[in-house]
Scaffold this motif. Structure first.
Motif, PDB file in Angstrom:
ATOM      1  N   ILE A 132       5.537   3.606  -2.220  1.00 44.50           N
ATOM      2  CA  ILE A 132       4.955   4.515  -2.465  1.00 44.50           C
ATOM      3  C   ILE A 132       4.389   4.709  -4.058  1.00 44.50           C
ATOM      4  CG2 ILE A 132       7.197   5.743  -2.870  1.00 44.50           C
ATOM      5  CD1 ILE A 132       6.275   8.480  -1.838  1.00 44.50           C
ATOM      6  N   CYS A 133       3.156   5.205  -4.125  1.00 45.65           N
ATOM      7  CA  CYS A 133       2.689   5.433  -5.646  1.00 45.65           C
ATOM      8  C   CYS A 133       3.278   6.498  -6.174  1.00 45.65           C
ATOM      9  CB  CYS A 133       1.242   5.461  -5.382  1.00 45.65           C
ATOM     10  SG  CYS A 133       0.610   7.048  -5.202  1.00 45.65           S
ATOM     11  N   SER A 134       3.566   6.453  -7.554  1.00 47.15           N
ATOM     12  CA  SER A 134       3.987   7.228  -8.336  1.00 47.15           C
ATOM     13  C   SER A 134       3.459   8.804  -8.311  1.00 47.15           C
ATOM     14  CB  SER A 134       3.935   6.812  -9.894  1.00 47.15           C
ATOM     15  OG  SER A 134       2.562   6.973 -10.443  1.00 47.15           O
ATOM     16  N   LYS A 135       2.220   8.851  -8.126  1.00 51.38           N
ATOM     17  CA  LYS A 135       1.798  10.221  -7.761  1.00 51.38           C
ATOM     18  C   LYS A 135       2.230  10.827  -6.236  1.00 51.38           C
ATOM     19  CE  LYS A 135      -2.740  12.453  -7.626  1.00 51.38           C
ATOM     20  NZ  LYS A 135      -4.368  11.940  -7.029  1.00 51.38           N
ATOM     21  N   CYS A 136       2.406   9.909  -5.520  1.00 55.38           N
ATOM     22  CA  CYS A 136       2.871  10.705  -4.229  1.00 55.38           C
ATOM     23  C   CYS A 136       4.370  10.588  -4.219  1.00 55.38           C
ATOM     24  CB  CYS A 136       2.779   9.670  -2.901  1.00 55.38           C
ATOM     25  SG  CYS A 136       0.786   9.697  -2.554  1.00 55.38           S
ATOM     26  N   TYR A 137       5.087   9.944  -4.952  1.00 53.85           N
ATOM     27  CA  TYR A 137       6.500  10.156  -5.193  1.00 53.85           C
ATOM     28  C   TYR A 137       6.900  11.529  -5.757  1.00 53.85           C
ATOM     29  CZ  TYR A 137      11.393   8.994  -6.443  1.00 53.85           C
ATOM     30  OH  TYR A 137      12.638   9.178  -6.598  1.00 53.85           O
ATOM     31  N   GLN A 185       0.873  -1.262  -0.056  1.00 56.75           N
ATOM     32  CA  GLN A 185      -0.063  -0.132   0.011  1.00 56.75           C
ATOM     33  C   GLN A 185       0.927   1.133  -0.043  1.00 56.75           C
ATOM     34  OE1 GLN A 185      -2.323  -0.680   3.380  1.00 56.75           O
ATOM     35  NE2 GLN A 185      -4.168   0.257   2.439  1.00 56.75           N
ATOM     36  N   CYS A 186       0.541   2.247  -0.764  1.00 54.08           N
ATOM     37  CA  CYS A 186       1.439   3.528  -0.761  1.00 54.08           C
ATOM     38  C   CYS A 186       1.269   3.972   0.880  1.00 54.08           C
ATOM     39  CB  CYS A 186       0.728   4.554  -1.729  1.00 54.08           C
ATOM     40  SG  CYS A 186       1.481   6.179  -1.352  1.00 54.08           S
ATOM     41  N   ILE A 187       2.716   4.235   1.235  1.00 50.22           N
ATOM     42  CA  ILE A 187       2.789   4.848   2.525  1.00 50.22           C
ATOM     43  C   ILE A 187       2.006   6.289   2.828  1.00 50.22           C
ATOM     44  CG2 ILE A 187       4.645   3.278   3.262  1.00 50.22           C
ATOM     45  CD1 ILE A 187       6.254   6.007   2.587  1.00 50.22           C
ATOM     46  N   ILE A 188       1.695   6.942   1.881  1.00 45.70           N
ATOM     47  CA  ILE A 188       1.124   8.204   1.917  1.00 45.70           C
ATOM     48  C   ILE A 188      -0.186   8.562   1.655  1.00 45.70           C
ATOM     49  CG2 ILE A 188       1.411  10.353   1.207  1.00 45.70           C
ATOM     50  CD1 ILE A 188       4.187  10.113   0.640  1.00 45.70           C
ATOM     51  N   CYS A 189      -0.777   7.700   0.655  1.00 40.58           N
ATOM     52  CA  CYS A 189      -2.065   7.651   0.405  1.00 40.58           C
ATOM     53  C   CYS A 189      -2.939   6.503   0.733  1.00 40.58           C
ATOM     54  CB  CYS A 189      -2.594   8.209  -1.049  1.00 40.58           C
ATOM     55  SG  CYS A 189      -1.984   6.926  -2.509  1.00 40.58           S
ATOM     56  N   GLY A 190      -2.209   5.490   0.805  1.00 38.82           N
ATOM     57  CA  GLY A 190      -2.821   4.178   1.116  1.00 38.82           C
ATOM     58  C   GLY A 190      -3.285   3.597   0.132  1.00 38.82           C
TER      59      GLY A 190
HETATM   60 ZN   LIG Z   1       0.185   7.508  -2.958  1.00 39.59          ZN
END
Ligand SMILES: [Zn+2]
Length: 225
Positions: free
Chosen positions: A35-40, A23-28
């Motif tokens: 971490i997903c590419s958007k949050c990266y 799971q993306c550690i920021i948005c879940g």
């Molecule tokens: Zn994310």
């Protein structure tokens, strides 16, 4: 008993981390990485290097300015049992070309030690987990954790003023297995650089005991001070 419980929680976290889709550690959001590419894209990696002639270490390099998302992640990592975040921090470090190029010319990596008692309470040393993973991912760096030792349990640096911080770390570290650091080019890893008192004290004792060169590597730098 407390030590055993913390060790068990740590182990379970590691197992769960391996078994479940990430799971993306920021948005879940479910994603193939920590971490997903958007949050990266929202992370502001600065990877800034600073040289200071008045310090015992030769250079300091940090990835982020301390604040926002990174501040939250570091706090979660250190105080909220989220040891699995070490994967994220390691990846960010080894993915960075500038840091990777630098790391290549060093011999060993030493995480800033925490006192045995604090390690037992937390279940892990946050810097040690990352250092271990960096060493594993870069073939020539050797992890050394039995040479720089924290012999006194001190008050957390974050609760003190700049002058108090300097005093708080004095005579706190000692060197064992001196031969492991002699003539070595060392990367000293810590999570946050604030006044630099901790890494300065560690570098001083490492140099006094024969270390050749020291690069301080931290995840973040707190620029308030
Ligand atoms: Zn994310």
């Amino acid at each position: 008993m407390e030590t055993f419980k913390n060790a068990l929680i740590f182990l379970l976290n590691e197992i769960i981390n391996e078994l479940y889709p990430k799971q993306c550690i920021i948005c879940g959001k479910l994603y193939s990485d920590e971490i997903c590419s958007k949050c990266y894209k929202t992370l502001e990696i600065v990877a800034k290097s600073q040289k200071n002639k008045n310090k015992s270490f030769n250079e300091h390099i940090y990835l982020f300015k301390y604040g926002g998302t990174i501040r939250k992640l570091i706090i979660d990592y250190k105080f909220n049992d989220k040891a699995y975040l070490s994967d994220f921090f390691t990846k960010i470090i080894i993915k960075n070309e500038k840091i990777c190029r630098k790391i290549k010319s060093y011999d060993i990596i030493i995480p800033v030690p925490i006192h045995k008692k604090r390690k037992n309470e937390r279940g892990y040393n946050q810097s040690e987990l990352i250092a271990k993973k960096i060493a594993k991912n870069t073939n020539q760096l050797q992890l050394v954790t039995d040479s720089l030792i924290k012999q006194k349990n001190t008050v957390a640096q974050s609760t003190l003023t700049k002058e108090q911080r300097k005093q708080n770390v004095k005579q706190v570290y000692k060197i064992a297995n001196k031969q492991k650091i002699q003539n070595k080019k060392i990367i000293l890893l810590d999570d946050i650089y604030t006044t630099g008192s901790t890494v300065e004290e560690c570098s001083k004792i490492l140099k006094q005991n024969g270390a050749k060169e020291i690069l301080v590597l931290t995840i973040a730098k707190d620029e308030i001070n």
